[in-house]
Design an enzyme around this catalytic site. Sequence first.
Site, PDB file in Angstrom:
ATOM      1  N   PHE B 122       0.847  -1.190   0.000  1.00  0.00           N
ATOM      2  CA  PHE B 122       0.000   0.000   0.000  1.00  0.00           C
ATOM      3  C   PHE B 122       0.883   1.241   0.000  1.00  0.00           C
ATOM      4  CE2 PHE B 122      -2.719   3.056   2.498  1.00  0.00           C
ATOM      5  CZ  PHE B 122      -3.676   3.235   1.509  1.00  0.00           C
ATOM      6  N   ALA B 129       3.930  14.133   2.906  1.00  0.00           N
ATOM      7  CA  ALA B 129       2.602  13.665   3.314  1.00  0.00           C
ATOM      8  C   ALA B 129       2.758  12.447   4.215  1.00  0.00           C
ATOM      9  CB  ALA B 129       1.755  13.324   2.089  1.00  0.00           C
ATOM     10  N   ILE B 156       7.571   2.510   1.740  1.00  0.00           N
ATOM     11  CA  ILE B 156       6.504   1.559   1.444  1.00  0.00           C
ATOM     12  C   ILE B 156       6.953   0.132   1.777  1.00  0.00           C
ATOM     13  CG2 ILE B 156       4.888   0.711  -0.311  1.00  0.00           C
ATOM     14  CD1 ILE B 156       4.710   3.793   0.615  1.00  0.00           C
ATOM     15  N   ASP B 239      -9.061   1.400   8.790  1.00  0.00           N
ATOM     16  CA  ASP B 239     -10.023   0.881   9.784  1.00  0.00           C
ATOM     17  C   ASP B 239      -9.912  -0.641   9.893  1.00  0.00           C
ATOM     18  OD1 ASP B 239     -10.939   3.425  10.185  1.00  0.00           O
ATOM     19  OD2 ASP B 239     -12.819   3.180   9.062  1.00  0.00           O
ATOM     20  N   GLN B 336      14.800  -5.008  30.465  1.00  0.00           N
ATOM     21  CA  GLN B 336      15.177  -4.693  31.852  1.00  0.00           C
ATOM     22  C   GLN B 336      15.329  -5.968  32.687  1.00  0.00           C
ATOM     23  OE1 GLN B 336      15.912  -1.647  32.569  1.00  0.00           O
ATOM     24  NE2 GLN B 336      16.425  -1.995  34.722  1.00  0.00           N
ATOM     25  N   ILE B 337      14.395  -6.896  32.525  1.00  0.00           N
ATOM     26  CA  ILE B 337      14.451  -8.133  33.308  1.00  0.00           C
ATOM     27  C   ILE B 337      15.665  -8.979  32.918  1.00  0.00           C
ATOM     28  CG2 ILE B 337      13.266 -10.362  33.666  1.00  0.00           C
ATOM     29  CD1 ILE B 337      10.639  -8.782  33.835  1.00  0.00           C
ATOM     30  N   GLY B 339      18.375  -7.678  32.072  1.00  0.00           N
ATOM     31  CA  GLY B 339      19.553  -6.895  32.466  1.00  0.00           C
ATOM     32  C   GLY B 339      20.509  -6.696  31.304  1.00  0.00           C
ATOM     33  N   GLU B 363       0.956   3.235   9.956  1.00  0.00           N
ATOM     34  CA  GLU B 363      -0.504   3.207   9.782  1.00  0.00           C
ATOM     35  C   GLU B 363      -1.167   4.264  10.675  1.00  0.00           C
ATOM     36  OE1 GLU B 363      -2.463  -0.512   9.122  1.00  0.00           O
ATOM     37  OE2 GLU B 363      -0.625  -1.395   8.301  1.00  0.00           O
ATOM     38  N   THR B 365       0.425   7.554  13.281  1.00  0.00           N
ATOM     39  CA  THR B 365       1.114   7.561  14.578  1.00  0.00           C
ATOM     40  C   THR B 365       0.077   7.493  15.700  1.00  0.00           C
ATOM     41  OG1 THR B 365       1.024   9.959  14.828  1.00  0.00           O
ATOM     42  CG2 THR B 365       2.922   9.055  13.619  1.00  0.00           C
TER      43      THR B 365
HETATM   44  C1  FAD Z   1       9.114   1.166   8.661  1.00  0.00           C
HETATM   45  C2  FAD Z   1       8.009   1.961   8.069  1.00  0.00           C
HETATM   46  C3  FAD Z   1       7.115   1.368   7.201  1.00  0.00           C
HETATM   47  C4  FAD Z   1       6.088   2.102   6.615  1.00  0.00           C
HETATM   48  N1  FAD Z   1       5.260   1.493   5.711  1.00  0.00           N
HETATM   49  C5  FAD Z   1       4.359   2.250   5.033  1.00  0.00           C
HETATM   50  C6  FAD Z   1       3.563   1.688   3.985  1.00  0.00           C
HETATM   51  O1  FAD Z   1       3.633   0.483   3.698  1.00  0.00           O
HETATM   52  N2  FAD Z   1       2.738   2.489   3.296  1.00  0.00           N
HETATM   53  C7  FAD Z   1       2.613   3.818   3.583  1.00  0.00           C
HETATM   54  O2  FAD Z   1       1.858   4.499   2.920  1.00  0.00           O
HETATM   55  N3  FAD Z   1       3.342   4.370   4.592  1.00  0.00           N
HETATM   56  C8  FAD Z   1       4.212   3.625   5.308  1.00  0.00           C
HETATM   57  N4  FAD Z   1       4.959   4.208   6.309  1.00  0.00           N
HETATM   58  C9  FAD Z   1       4.766   5.603   6.638  1.00  0.00           C
HETATM   59  C10 FAD Z   1       4.098   5.859   7.978  1.00  0.00           C
HETATM   60  O3  FAD Z   1       2.736   5.536   7.920  1.00  0.00           O
HETATM   61  C11 FAD Z   1       4.361   7.302   8.390  1.00  0.00           C
HETATM   62  O4  FAD Z   1       5.715   7.349   8.801  1.00  0.00           O
HETATM   63  C12 FAD Z   1       3.457   7.776   9.502  1.00  0.00           C
HETATM   64  O5  FAD Z   1       2.167   7.931   9.060  1.00  0.00           O
HETATM   65  C13 FAD Z   1       3.933   9.110  10.113  1.00  0.00           C
HETATM   66  O6  FAD Z   1       4.292  10.033   9.142  1.00  0.00           O
HETATM   67  P1  FAD Z   1       5.682  10.791   9.265  1.00  0.00           P
HETATM   68  O7  FAD Z   1       6.709   9.775   9.479  1.00  0.00           O
HETATM   69  O8  FAD Z   1       5.828  11.672   8.106  1.00  0.00           O
HETATM   70  O9  FAD Z   1       5.594  11.631  10.586  1.00  0.00           O
HETATM   71  P2  FAD Z   1       5.006  13.171  10.803  1.00  0.00           P
HETATM   72  O10 FAD Z   1       3.696  13.187  10.206  1.00  0.00           O
HETATM   73  O11 FAD Z   1       6.065  14.068  10.239  1.00  0.00           O
HETATM   74  O12 FAD Z   1       4.972  13.211  12.311  1.00  0.00           O
HETATM   75  C14 FAD Z   1       6.077  13.610  13.161  1.00  0.00           C
HETATM   76  C15 FAD Z   1       5.580  13.650  14.590  1.00  0.00           C
HETATM   77  O13 FAD Z   1       4.558  14.661  14.703  1.00  0.00           O
HETATM   78  C16 FAD Z   1       3.385  14.110  15.230  1.00  0.00           C
HETATM   79  N5  FAD Z   1       2.213  14.765  14.632  1.00  0.00           N
HETATM   80  C17 FAD Z   1       1.972  14.999  13.328  1.00  0.00           C
HETATM   81  N6  FAD Z   1       0.790  15.588  13.158  1.00  0.00           N
HETATM   82  C18 FAD Z   1       0.265  15.714  14.385  1.00  0.00           C
HETATM   83  C19 FAD Z   1      -0.942  16.256  14.894  1.00  0.00           C
HETATM   84  N7  FAD Z   1      -1.879  16.720  14.075  1.00  0.00           N
HETATM   85  N8  FAD Z   1      -1.150  16.221  16.213  1.00  0.00           N
HETATM   86  C20 FAD Z   1      -0.222  15.724  17.059  1.00  0.00           C
HETATM   87  N9  FAD Z   1       0.946  15.206  16.640  1.00  0.00           N
HETATM   88  C21 FAD Z   1       1.172  15.210  15.330  1.00  0.00           C
HETATM   89  C22 FAD Z   1       3.449  12.653  14.886  1.00  0.00           C
HETATM   90  O14 FAD Z   1       2.660  11.860  15.750  1.00  0.00           O
HETATM   91  C23 FAD Z   1       4.927  12.371  15.053  1.00  0.00           C
HETATM   92  O15 FAD Z   1       5.204  12.131  16.411  1.00  0.00           O
HETATM   93  C24 FAD Z   1       5.949   3.475   6.925  1.00  0.00           C
HETATM   94  C25 FAD Z   1       6.836   4.066   7.823  1.00  0.00           C
HETATM   95  C26 FAD Z   1       7.850   3.350   8.381  1.00  0.00           C
HETATM   96  C27 FAD Z   1       8.794   4.023   9.330  1.00  0.00           C
END
Ligand code: FAD
Lengths: 264, 388
Positions: B122, B129, B156, B239, B336-337, B339, B363, B365
């Site tokens: 996906f 974005a 991805i 969802d 931690q357990i 050590g 999916e 944060t």
């Molecule tokens: C190993 C890995 C695999 C992945 N696989 C896929 C995949 O298969 N397909 C895909 O489409 N994506 C994938 N992703 C992307 C993933 O879904 C995004 O990394 C995630 O949605 C967060 O986006 P960002 O990393 O740009 O963080 P940001 O959006 O830049 O966020 C940075 C920080 O700000 C916080 N934040 C942002 N907006 C808000 C808000 N409105 N309120 C409070 N806090 C906020 C976030 O929680 C985070 O702590 C993958 C990511 C990783 C690391």
Amino acid sequence: MNVVVLIKQVPDTTDVRIDRETNTLIREGVPSIINPFDMYAIEEALRVREGAGEGTVTVMSMGPPQVDVALREAIALGVDRAVLLSDRAFAGSDTWSTSYTLAAGIRKLEDYDLILCGKQAIDGDTGQVGPGVAQFLGVPQVTYARKLTIDDGSSATVERMLEDGYDVVKVPLPSVVTVVKDINEPRLPSLKGKMKAKKAEITVWGSDDLDVDQEELGLDGSPTRVVRVFAPEARPGGTIFEGEVEDTVESLVRELVPILKGDI
Amino acid sequence: MSYFLTEEQEMLKELCAQIAQEKILPVRAEYDETGEFPWDIVKVMAASDIYGVYIPEEYGGFGGGVMEMCIAAEELSRVCGGISLAFAASALGAYPILLFGSDEQKKEFLPAIAAGERLAAFGLTEANAGSDAGAVETRAELDGDEYVVNGTKQWITNGGEAEIYTVVVRTSKGTGIRGMSCLIIEKDTPGFTFGKKEDKMGIRGSTTRELVFQDCRVPKKNLLGREGTGFVVAMRTFDKSRPGVAAQAVGIAQGAFDEAAKYARQREQFGKPIGSFQGIQFMLADMAIQIEAARALVYHSARVVDSGAKDIGKLSAMAKVFASDVAMKVTTDAVQILGGYGYMKEYPVEKMMRDAKITQIYEGTNQIQRSIIASAILKESAAKEKKA
Ligand SMILES: Cc1cc2nc3c(=O)[nH]c(=O)nc-3n(C[C@H](O)[C@H](O)[C@H](O)COP(=O)(O)OP(=O)(O)OC[C@H]3O[C@@H](n4cnc5c(N)ncnc54)[C@H](O)[C@@H]3O)c2cc1C
Ligand SMILES: Cc1cc2nc3c(=O)[nH]c(=O)nc-3n(C[C@H](O)[C@H](O)[C@H](O)COP(=O)(O)OP(=O)(O)OC[C@H]3O[C@@H](n4cnc5c(N)ncnc54)[C@H](O)[C@@H]3O)c2cc1C
């Protein structure tokens, strides 16, 4: 290509306990598995069927009703059908009557091109049942196969594992082949296989269903008498004489003389 | 403990546990080290029918739903939270087709996914974005019978390995979420290449890679649903998929807990097993409580989703947040357990701690999940007031 696989249900342990009274294996409380070598035989049978693109794989086992579990496990792996030879009359069979009974079961199947067995069972350990079955059926046998190729419908080429190499044997079919671990890597069951296994009908044949001489069956038909079962005594370690050759030879002679004289 | 699984679900659980123990356990450290894609395990899972558990029988699957997907993800993750993604991320890629595909699209793509012959992935996230999924810039312009796609997706899962990609693109000018659409794009489509492969902290047995589109022509018939529904496709997909991430988290936590409990019985200090110290006992008890609570919420959310209930976004977000926070806490406590030994690569818990972290990030944060939950709560509250 129709393949029959003989499988034995064995206790899942290398620590086999023995009933002192009857000198037979204690099976209670020990989980059962398919004899590990037989898993390789099942896998090879499935590959032979897949390679041929037609035919069936039948697993057969002689044992108590609980062996049902092992047969279903084989079906989950992709085996087409399972036959259990089960009858009080079969109880106490040694390798002779086990082979005799299994051979009668296979004969009743009629249509078979190849019979596969494990090289040995991890509990009984004799490695005699495969060859015994071949003898009773009057077909050739190849033991310790590490590679099996079906040449055409009527023969197979087998690599037989030896301690210091291997033999290449061409054998007409039908034959009995017993297999070692090197032959393949057994597959895991599939979900569809497990579903099929749950619903599968297991054919059960007793002594009345087989063309057998009742006197050859079970304990009565078994020429083997287990007189005593025991752990072999630990052999005492040898003596090593160290030093110059003259000295060590002298020491050796000193030790040997009384033994040769019969003093010890 | 009984979780009131059906006979088929028990069978699935048993089979996944067998795959994990016999096939994944011996190789998990190696894949964690090399970061290679676990094709040998994919083949085993495919042969065992695991890839089809959540796909209807008419499209070659086993006929289960999100609950089945969760059971598989949990059992596999118990041994390796990275390798399990070769399964779970394919489900994420397949859900848009399952949910919004036409019968023809389903017939064309789902059977191969169900058989594990072709993996799915996906593609939503881009450099600009992330949490703000509506900011997607990858463009798809209609030209005759084809969309011409330009842009780059990043991070991805299964990127480069999967053959079927569901990709969220922008199909109309402007920036709003209504200008987004979801396309099925096959590997080997001219103009579709793969960019940077990430070197990650955890889930290293899973591949995370860039998708690069340069004048990539995608047949119009590969549009999922209607133009403009891309954002909805992504949200409805999440969802369904979030309980799967939650199940992955529960599996990782359970794996770490099992190691910690075993270690607590064996390791002796001050002449006694460390498990005899109340300080360790209470940690173990708290870990077990959290895992049970997380599993209960995950299974509940999966069952509710499978019941066909509407408005499942809040519940599946709750499961994802709770279970992933539990996984992080439990794996940290497991280290931690153990050590100093827990900190070493000879023991598996440091890897589990690294693997757990991602479940709080992808999916959506956990901050984003809390926003989803909060906005649903406030909406429900307002609706109640209106009624009264
Ligand atoms: C190993 C890995 C695999 C992945 N696989 C896929 C995949 O298969 N397909 C895909 O489409 N994506 C994938 N992703 C992307 C993933 O879904 C995004 O990394 C995630 O949605 C967060 O986006 P960002 O990393 O740009 O963080 P940001 O959006 O830049 O966020 C940075 C920080 O700000 C916080 N934040 C942002 N907006 C808000 C808000 N409105 N309120 C409070 N806090 C906020 C976030 O929680 C985070 O702590 C993958 C990511 C990783 C690391
Ligand atoms: C301690 C001990 C006590 C014993 N006591 C007795 C006793 O009191 N009386 C007695 O008669 N026998 C006794 N036996 C022998 C026992 O019955 C044998 O285990 C049995 O005949 C099979 O021989 P095996 O296990 O050596 O198999 P092996 O010959 O080593 O097996 C080789 C292959 O033959 C096939 N095979 C073997 N058995 C079966 C089966 N039942 N069904 C289908 N396929 C099979 C499998 O493919 C297997 O891999 C005893 C054995 C032991 C170790």
